[in-house]
Scaffold this active site. Structure first.
Site, PDB file in Angstrom:
ATOM      1  N   ARG A 136       0.839  -1.408  -0.005  1.00  0.00           N
ATOM      2  CA  ARG A 136      -0.124  -0.242   0.007  1.00  0.00           C
ATOM      3  C   ARG A 136       0.813   1.297  -0.002  1.00  0.00           C
ATOM      4  O   ARG A 136       0.374   2.356   0.628  1.00  0.00           O
ATOM      5  CB  ARG A 136      -0.833   0.007   1.456  1.00  0.00           C
ATOM      6  CG  ARG A 136      -1.876  -1.257   1.116  1.00  0.00           C
ATOM      7  CD  ARG A 136      -2.852  -0.968   0.195  1.00  0.00           C
ATOM      8  NE  ARG A 136      -4.078  -1.980   0.177  1.00  0.00           N
ATOM      9  CZ  ARG A 136      -4.109  -2.959  -0.678  1.00  0.00           C
ATOM     10  NH1 ARG A 136      -3.104  -3.551  -1.153  1.00  0.00           N
ATOM     11  NH2 ARG A 136      -5.077  -3.898  -0.360  1.00  0.00           N
ATOM     12  N   SER A 156     -11.033   0.044   2.607  1.00  0.00           N
ATOM     13  CA  SER A 156     -10.555  -0.508   3.797  1.00  0.00           C
ATOM     14  C   SER A 156      -9.698   0.797   4.375  1.00  0.00           C
ATOM     15  O   SER A 156      -9.144   1.434   4.064  1.00  0.00           O
ATOM     16  CB  SER A 156      -9.387  -1.560   3.503  1.00  0.00           C
ATOM     17  OG  SER A 156      -9.950  -2.626   2.899  1.00  0.00           O
ATOM     18  N   GLU A 200      -4.779   3.208   6.103  1.00  0.00           N
ATOM     19  CA  GLU A 200      -4.848   2.996   4.559  1.00  0.00           C
ATOM     20  C   GLU A 200      -5.638   4.279   3.774  1.00  0.00           C
ATOM     21  O   GLU A 200      -5.087   4.826   2.811  1.00  0.00           O
ATOM     22  CB  GLU A 200      -5.211   1.889   4.224  1.00  0.00           C
ATOM     23  CG  GLU A 200      -5.349   1.342   2.741  1.00  0.00           C
ATOM     24  CD  GLU A 200      -5.689   0.203   2.122  1.00  0.00           C
ATOM     25  OE1 GLU A 200      -6.167  -0.134   1.223  1.00  0.00           O
ATOM     26  OE2 GLU A 200      -5.527  -0.800   3.495  1.00  0.00           O
TER      27      GLU A 200
END
EC number: 1.3.1.98
Length: 309
Positions: A169, A218, A300
């Site tokens: 990520r 998310s 995130e």
């Protein structure tokens, strides 16, 4: 007072509210929102803009909280002129940074190229590259060949995927660089089989995730994440939703913000949440999870801007 801004051919809007440009529908205004007409317009603007003025490239707002006080400086949002998708004879796929992930996946599948992992990822290609987006065991790092960026001084440069240091990520882009295009090398596949796989992925996603609610995907990264190459690390199995649930936080609320009952790693605007409530609930969850399990959840969702005065 902000310095005078360069003349543009695109649209430059002062005090532009950003809430309607994000999936969570919260946040204050940007000092300026710039929607460039094309690469040349963007390059000239960045070249001539006072270097002291902050710049933030914004995609479709699918993974973003804009704080209630808004964003100082210029928010750049790419649109038409940056959303093309081309597939070469050798199967190479070139996508503009504003091309939607799902559209790229579908067009690639029709040409017999497998970028099916992009089908269920909300957002556009620029953000997918920046966050090394992925699901179902495949990630941008697996397929990306190169990106084209425009630097803050207006220079255009092609960077190989290796220069981005793609990891879980995350990526490492040059400071102030704006992604305008990405090139992918995708494996071959039968169009019918790829379409069937995407349909199955959509069904799985809709069964497990609150796709009809106001979320930003998310909220927290999985505690284990990926290896340094950006690929799955099967030696770890911890999931953010599980540690949130184990801490008793499924359905936790703060004002209009809620950790979704269907999937507790989806921070949700139940209708009237403020950015402060959403971010505050997220921080409350991080603390409770740490107190319960000793694990530190990392955001995130990107959070930008100033709190309300």
């Amino acid at each position: 007072m902000m310095a005078a801004l360069p003349e543009v051919r695109g649209r430059l809007t002062p005090d532009r509210p950003l809430a309607d440009l994000t999936w969570l529908r919260v946040g204050g205004p940007a000092d300026w929102l710039f929607q460039p007409a094309d690469r040349e317009d963007l390059a000239a603007f960045l070249r001539d803009l006072d270097p002291s003025v902050p710049v933030f490239p914004m995609g479709v707002g699918s993974n973003l909280i804009v704080r209630d006080g808004g964003v100082r400086g210029v928010v750049i949002r790419l649109g038409r002129g940056f959303n093309g998708i081309e597939i070469a004879a050798d199967g190479t796929i070139t996508a503009g940074a504003a091309a939607l992930d799902a559209h790229v996946a579908r067009k690639a599948a029709a040409a017999g190229r497998d970028l099916t992992f992009l089908r269920t990822i909300p957002g556009a290609i620029g953000g997918a590259v920046r966050m090394n987006a992925g699901c179902y065991g495949a990630y941008v790092a697996d397929a990306l060949r190169e990106v084209t960026v425009i630097h803050r001084d207006g220079r255009e440069e092609v960077l190989p995927a290796s220069a981005l240091e793609l990891a879980y990520r995350s990526s490492h882009l040059p400071e102030g660089a704006v992604i305008v295009e990405a090139v992918f090398d995708a494996p071959k596949g039968e169009p019918e089989a790829l379409e069937a796989r995407m349909a199955e992925q959509i069904e799985r996603r809709d069964a497990s995730q609150p796709t009809k609610d106001r979320t930003a995907g998310s909220t927290f990264r999985n505690p284990a994440g990926l290896s340094s190459t950006g690929r799955a690390d099967d030696s770890h199995e911890l999931k953010a939703w599980k540690v949130i649930e184990d801490a008793g936080l499924r359905g936790a609320r703060l004002g209009g913000a809620v950790m979704n009952d269907k999937h507790p790693n989806f921070l949700t605007n139940s209708g009237d949440a403020t950015a402060a409530e959403l971010e505050g609930l997220g921080e409350r969850v991080r603390k409770r999870v740490y107190d319960h399990s000793g694990l530190t959840l990392e955001w995130e969702i990107m959070r930008i801007g100033d709190p309300a005065a």
